[in-house]
Design a protein around this motif. Sequence first.
Motif, PDB file in Angstrom:
ATOM      1  N   LYS A 217       0.842  -1.181   0.000  1.00  0.00           N
ATOM      2  CA  LYS A 217       0.000   0.000   0.000  1.00  0.00           C
ATOM      3  C   LYS A 217       0.885   1.243   0.000  1.00  0.00           C
ATOM      4  O   LYS A 217       1.736   1.414   0.853  1.00  0.00           O
ATOM      5  CB  LYS A 217      -0.912  -0.008   1.232  1.00  0.00           C
ATOM      6  CG  LYS A 217      -2.142   0.852   1.046  1.00  0.00           C
ATOM      7  CD  LYS A 217      -3.118   0.630   2.180  1.00  0.00           C
ATOM      8  CE  LYS A 217      -3.309   1.884   2.978  1.00  0.00           C
ATOM      9  NZ  LYS A 217      -3.320   1.698   4.397  1.00  0.00           N
ATOM     10  N   GLU A 219       1.807   4.874   0.726  1.00  0.00           N
ATOM     11  CA  GLU A 219       1.381   5.855   1.705  1.00  0.00           C
ATOM     12  C   GLU A 219       2.256   7.089   1.606  1.00  0.00           C
ATOM     13  O   GLU A 219       3.307   7.073   1.010  1.00  0.00           O
ATOM     14  CB  GLU A 219       1.446   5.254   3.107  1.00  0.00           C
ATOM     15  CG  GLU A 219       0.329   4.264   3.301  1.00  0.00           C
ATOM     16  CD  GLU A 219       0.185   3.841   4.752  1.00  0.00           C
ATOM     17  OE1 GLU A 219       0.848   4.429   5.611  1.00  0.00           O
ATOM     18  OE2 GLU A 219      -0.614   2.935   4.993  1.00  0.00           O
ATOM     19  N   ASN A 255      -1.055   6.317  10.912  1.00  0.00           N
ATOM     20  CA  ASN A 255      -2.325   6.995  10.629  1.00  0.00           C
ATOM     21  C   ASN A 255      -3.403   6.575  11.633  1.00  0.00           C
ATOM     22  O   ASN A 255      -4.570   6.845  11.422  1.00  0.00           O
ATOM     23  CB  ASN A 255      -2.756   6.611   9.207  1.00  0.00           C
ATOM     24  CG  ASN A 255      -3.646   7.666   8.589  1.00  0.00           C
ATOM     25  OD1 ASN A 255      -3.619   8.821   9.017  1.00  0.00           O
ATOM     26  ND2 ASN A 255      -4.441   7.278   7.609  1.00  0.00           N
TER      27      ASN A 255
HETATM   28  C1  LIG Z   1      -5.390   8.346   7.141  1.00  0.00           C
HETATM   29  O1  LIG Z   1      -6.602   8.566   7.855  1.00  0.00           O
HETATM   30  C2  LIG Z   1      -7.466   9.513   7.267  1.00  0.00           C
HETATM   31  C3  LIG Z   1      -8.662   9.722   8.194  1.00  0.00           C
HETATM   32  O2  LIG Z   1      -9.101   8.549   8.764  1.00  0.00           O
HETATM   33  C4  LIG Z   1      -7.888   8.995   5.884  1.00  0.00           C
HETATM   34  O3  LIG Z   1      -8.716   9.942   5.266  1.00  0.00           O
HETATM   35  C5  LIG Z   1      -6.635   8.781   5.032  1.00  0.00           C
HETATM   36  O4  LIG Z   1      -6.969   8.218   3.789  1.00  0.00           O
HETATM   37  C6  LIG Z   1      -5.658   7.849   5.737  1.00  0.00           C
HETATM   38  N1  LIG Z   1      -4.423   7.773   4.951  1.00  0.00           N
HETATM   39  C7  LIG Z   1      -3.779   6.650   4.740  1.00  0.00           C
HETATM   40  C8  LIG Z   1      -2.541   6.773   3.927  1.00  0.00           C
HETATM   41  O5  LIG Z   1      -4.159   5.572   5.180  1.00  0.00           O
END
Ligand SMILES: *[C@@H]1O[C@H](CO)[C@@H](O)[C@H](O)[C@H]1NC(C)=O
Length: 418
Positions: A217, A219, A255
């Motif tokens: 994934k 990130e 996250n």
């Molecule tokens: C991190 O968390 C936020 C809010 O929950 C979400 O919108 C976002 O997509 C997440 N990002 C990743 C990289 O998982």
Amino acid sequence: MMEPDTPGDMMKVLELYSGIGGMHYALKESCIFAEVVAAVDINTVANEVYKHNFPNTCIYPKTIEGITLAEFNKFDFDMILMSPPCQPFTRLGAQKDVLDSRIKSFLYILDLLPSLIKPPKYILLENVKGFETSVARDKLIQTLKNCGYSYQEFLLSPTLLGIPNSRLRYFLLAKLQPDAFCFQTFSQVLEQFPDCDSVEMTSSSFSRVLSADGSKKEENNSNCSANEIISKEDETVLYKLETLGHMKRKQSQDNNSSIQMIQNFLEEQLEDPSPYFISPKSLLRYALILDIVGPTCRRSVCFTKGYGCYMEGTGSVLKTASDVELALVFLSFETMSEDEKLTQLAKLKLRYFTPREIANLHGFPPEFTYYPVHAEVTFIESPLPGFPEKISLKQRYRLLGNSLNIHVVAKLIKLMVD
Ligand SMILES: *[C@@H]1O[C@H](CO)[C@@H](O)[C@H](O)[C@H]1NC(C)=O
Ligand SMILES: C[S@@+](CC[C@H](N)C(=O)[O-])C[C@H]1O[C@@H](n2cnc3c(N)ncnc32)[C@H](O)[C@@H]1O
Ligand SMILES: *[C@@H]1O[C@H](CO)[C@@H](O)[C@H](O)[C@H]1NC(C)=O
Ligand SMILES: *[C@@H]1O[C@H](CO)[C@@H](O)[C@H](O)[C@H]1NC(C)=O
Ligand SMILES: *[C@@H]1O[C@H](CO)[C@@H](O)[C@H](O)[C@H]1NC(C)=O
């Protein structure tokens, strides 16, 4: 709650492979009315630290296999807490398993258990992931069954308790029948803490074989990890100790607001940070395999005994420059000259976590303070607990790397006795 033989009786605990007393701290944290009647370890340095923090506990500085059945009977214990040496089981080790001489003492304990005048009511064992598939584990289970114990196996990490440190470990709880656990037991290895009241378990609680399907994934928490950039280099080098599944889990941790930030575990101000900075030579050589985390990250990799000594897979390092983005430093890194690389890397102000910070992540209580390695201690009214001053930095990392997460074990002890 505990069931003492007579009201007011203290439970007697035998701490085997006691090290610096992680189990003892966990027992204290569990608030069970208990005392450690004997701590056994052959490591003289570990014993010194143990004695420093628990001056009233009897330490037996000898091999476990050197203690006779009669001596064990005399301890008259109700509980065993133990973390046998893990090298025989780690995937990096030779996997010699029961043939490994280092596990002799463990087999000796298994031999002894059925012969004890009073078998202990409770047994807690900690080991590395991998133990669950070892021959030693099978022998342990067979012994427990023969001796009339019910048991539950676990694979648990401190992240389950919101602690930003991965330390996936095998745990076994055993309880002498007819007493039963307050939770439902399963033959599978549980990957969550069970609930005392609930009888239902979701399928996600069970251990699965993590698929190494290679799917990754992407990130973008660029202040937190350089994993994406680094992992393109060589994934097998990057996370030798962990599967890809664990890596993915780590990335989502940054996250995950239910996990605390690293900054909650850092020392506020280092009197002398110089022993902790990473040398330019090491930086150049290992930059791409370092696991770098910032204070706002919510993860760190497992700190092992080689931390501060070997760079590969021994634990995360801390980026102390908050205004520098990791991704930018590693941008077109491969094409740089050594000097350019060093200039870039220096911007991050990378340092090792201090022993106290690792102790914080492990859940050691505040009273486990220590003499700073280089401070001139001028006047001390009473000896401080923690590490005796003469214990070197390398030794501290080594001892902490061999130790365990106290909060995880405290919770397990409570679950076992409740
Ligand atoms: C991190 O968390 C936020 C809010 O929950 C979400 O919108 C976002 O997509 C997440 N990002 C990743 C990289 O998982
Ligand atoms: C994984 S560490 C346990 C650390 C401990 N739980 C702590 O919190 O520090 C294993 C310990 O077992 C000790 N050990 C290994 N073989 C032993 C033996 N045969 N007899 C006694 N101690 C032994 C080692 O010295 C080491 O301290
Ligand atoms: C966040 O962490 C908690 C504790 O480890 C875990 O139970 C939860 O599933 C995680 N959430 C996500 C979205 O990964
Ligand atoms: C991450 O961010 C960089 C720069 O902001 C961007 O170029 C890149 O496409 C992003 N990657 C992902 C997977 O979102
Ligand atoms: C990283 O930190 C810098 C400075 O604190 C900030 O400007 C930037 O937005 C941060 N980036 C991310 C992806 O959080």
